[in-house]
Design a protein around this motif. Structure first.
Motif, PDB file in Angstrom:
ATOM      1  N   UNK A 118       0.800  -1.227   0.000  1.00 40.81           N
ATOM      2  CA  UNK A 118       0.000   0.000   0.000  1.00 40.81           C
ATOM      3  C   UNK A 118       0.833   1.279   0.000  1.00 40.81           C
ATOM      4  N   UNK A 119       1.999   1.229  -0.618  1.00 40.83           N
ATOM      5  CA  UNK A 119       2.872   2.413  -0.626  1.00 40.83           C
ATOM      6  C   UNK A 119       2.583   3.292  -1.840  1.00 40.83           C
ATOM      7  N   UNK A 120       2.987   4.544  -1.685  1.00 41.91           N
ATOM      8  CA  UNK A 120       2.871   5.491  -2.805  1.00 41.91           C
ATOM      9  C   UNK A 120       4.162   5.431  -3.610  1.00 41.91           C
ATOM     10  N   UNK A 121       4.032   5.011  -4.835  1.00 38.77           N
ATOM     11  CA  UNK A 121       5.239   4.749  -5.638  1.00 38.77           C
ATOM     12  C   UNK A 121       5.187   5.553  -6.946  1.00 38.77           C
ATOM     13  N   UNK A 122       6.348   5.974  -7.397  1.00 47.09           N
ATOM     14  CA  UNK A 122       6.435   6.700  -8.654  1.00 47.09           C
ATOM     15  C   UNK A 122       7.624   6.150  -9.449  1.00 47.09           C
ATOM     16  N   UNK A 133       4.513   8.033 -14.040  1.00 48.43           N
ATOM     17  CA  UNK A 133       5.852   7.780 -14.570  1.00 48.43           C
ATOM     18  C   UNK A 133       6.398   9.084 -15.155  1.00 48.43           C
ATOM     19  N   UNK A 134       7.661   9.340 -14.925  1.00 44.69           N
ATOM     20  CA  UNK A 134       8.313  10.523 -15.475  1.00 44.69           C
ATOM     21  C   UNK A 134       9.504  10.088 -16.305  1.00 44.69           C
ATOM     22  N   UNK A 135       9.741  10.868 -17.362  1.00 44.61           N
ATOM     23  CA  UNK A 135      10.895  10.556 -18.201  1.00 44.61           C
ATOM     24  C   UNK A 135      11.945  11.636 -17.982  1.00 44.61           C
ATOM     25  N   UNK A 136      13.147  11.226 -17.635  1.00 45.32           N
ATOM     26  CA  UNK A 136      14.223  12.207 -17.441  1.00 45.32           C
ATOM     27  C   UNK A 136      15.162  12.126 -18.632  1.00 45.32           C
ATOM     28  N   UNK A 137      15.216  13.203 -19.402  1.00 50.92           N
ATOM     29  CA  UNK A 137      16.047  13.184 -20.616  1.00 50.92           C
ATOM     30  C   UNK A 137      17.498  13.584 -20.343  1.00 50.92           C
ATOM     31  N   UNK A 138      17.744  14.151 -19.177  1.00 49.61           N
ATOM     32  CA  UNK A 138      19.127  14.562 -18.882  1.00 49.61           C
ATOM     33  C   UNK A 138      19.358  14.503 -17.387  1.00 49.61           C
ATOM     34  N   UNK A 139      20.618  14.661 -17.003  1.00 48.93           N
ATOM     35  CA  UNK A 139      20.923  14.646 -15.567  1.00 48.93           C
ATOM     36  C   UNK A 139      20.257  15.837 -14.871  1.00 48.93           C
TER      37      UNK A 139
END
Ligand SMILES: Nc1nc2c(ncn2[C@@H]2O[C@H](COP(=O)(O)OP(=O)(O)O)[C@@H](O)[C@H]2O)c(=O)[nH]1
Ligand SMILES: [Mg+2]
Length: 355
Positions: A187-191, A217-223
């Protein structure tokens, strides 16, 4: 291979005979000693018998010094091999039947020979005769080698865990399994975050899982984007943030360098290096070496279902003392994952042992 038997009074003489007859490429296949002649056991002579062989190939023309050097090198190899054979013979001959059975079993499981012998010597010292006592001592010793598993511990909020490893080892699938577990069972909040932006399909793969589990969901295109996500946008909003990474080829220093830049250690709590158990032990070592620039905290082993040899649970300990976190044993999301529990690992390793 041409195989021949040589008998002489001393090992040295036997080797000379082998070398003279079969040449510098000869290898010793077996050595033994026996007594001959004498009367009622007295005055008998010990003879040495050497079984040697050589691959039949056309000799290349070599001359002078190079021939002599080659001969010396080969002789060294022969002596080394013989010494190894002797040691091995002596070790195996001295073992009681049960220990020999365990040695052979661990050998079939692919456990490195020197580790296997170390384990057998430890067992030998205990002088246990009962089968049950021997087996429970064996699992104690193996547990000591393998070490307690360390799952992701969510005692505080905002845990950030990243997964790295070679292409195709199961990073994305494992991230999906863990996300489902923490959401559905705990039951955790996860991303989710993915930095795997090389292939559109890679983002879609994780997107599909996040849709099913119903988490963002997030997309990270760079640092810089990853840093902003972790330190600003998502900060304090989730119990657990799981980061999937690009399937970098393990010998691609450029991609590893890029990942290193992305993983500012202060933003990521744990880095799990994923290894697939269907990879050869020697390659595992190279992968562990290459990925060490990312300072992983834990090892996660996948594809246990694709092998029947589990010696690498021990062998990996030879190169790396990081704790195991999880093991996976199939493609099913979310079912085919377990915490790297020692009893479970011992079941895999000793499951077919019959002594
Ligand atoms: N047999 C088996 N296949 C797995 C396991 N984990 C992942 N896979 C499969 O391995 C392939 C590559 O997985 P993926 O997660 O895309 O690997 P990634 O490139 O490291 O992200 C997919 O077909 C997965 O279904 C496992 O534990 N056992
Ligand atoms: Mg992937």
């Amino acid at each position: 291979m041409k195989v021949k038997k040589y008998v002489a009074e001393t090992m040295q003489d036997a080797i000379f005979k082998v070398k003279a007859d079969l040449g510098p490429d000869a290898i010793i296949l077996n050595t033994s000693k026996y007594k001959t002649g004498g009367f009622l056991g007295f005055f008998s002579k010990t003879m040495v018998e050497v079984l040697a062989g050589v691959e039949e190939k056309k000799a290349e023309p070599v001359t002078g010094n190079s021939l002599a050097l080659q001969e010396i090198a080969d002789l060294k190899n022969l002596v080394y091999e013989m010494h190894q054979n002797w040691e091995n013979d002596r070790f195996l001959k001295g073992l009681p039947e049960e220990l020999l059975g365990i040695y052979k079993y661990l050998n079939e499981q692919g456990v490195f020979d020197h580790l296997n012998k170390e384990i057998i010597r430890l067992l030998e010292k205990k002088e246990l005769e009962k089968r049950e006592a021997l087996l429970s001592q064996l699992s104690l010793i193996l547990k000591e080698y393998i070490g307690e598993g360390q799952a992701i511990n969510l005692n505080g909020r905002d845990k950030v865990v990243a997964f790295v490893g070679a292409t195709g080892v199961g990073k994305t699938t494992t991230v999906a399994k863990l996300a489902a577990h923490f959401v559905l069972d705990e039951g955790k909040k996860v991303c989710l975050i993915t930095t795997d932006t090389y292939r559109i399909a890679a983002v879609q793969q994780l997107q599909t899982y996040s849709d099913i589990i119903n988490i963002p969901i997030h997309v990270a295109y760079s640092d810089i984007e990853l840093e902003r996500l972790l330190s600003v946008d998502l900060k304090g909003k989730y119990d657990l943030i799981l980061i999937d990474t690009a399937g970098s080829s393990w010998n691609d220093q450029f991609q590893l360098g890029r990942l290193k830049k992305i993983f500012k250690k202060e933003l990521v709590d744990e880095v799990h290096l994923i290894l697939s158990l269907n990879t050869k032990s020697q390659i595992q070592k190279e992968i562990i070496d290459k990925f060490s620039i990312l300072s992983p905290d834990k090892l996660l082993l996948t594809k246990l279902d694709e092998t029947s040899k589990y010696g690498d649970f021990l062998n990996i300990r030879n190169f790396c003392k990081l704790p195991y976190s999880y093991i996976t044993m199939g493609q099913n999301v979310p079912d085919d994952i377990r915490v790297a529990d020692l009893d479970l690992i011992i079941d895999y390793l000793l499951g077919d042992l019959d002594v």
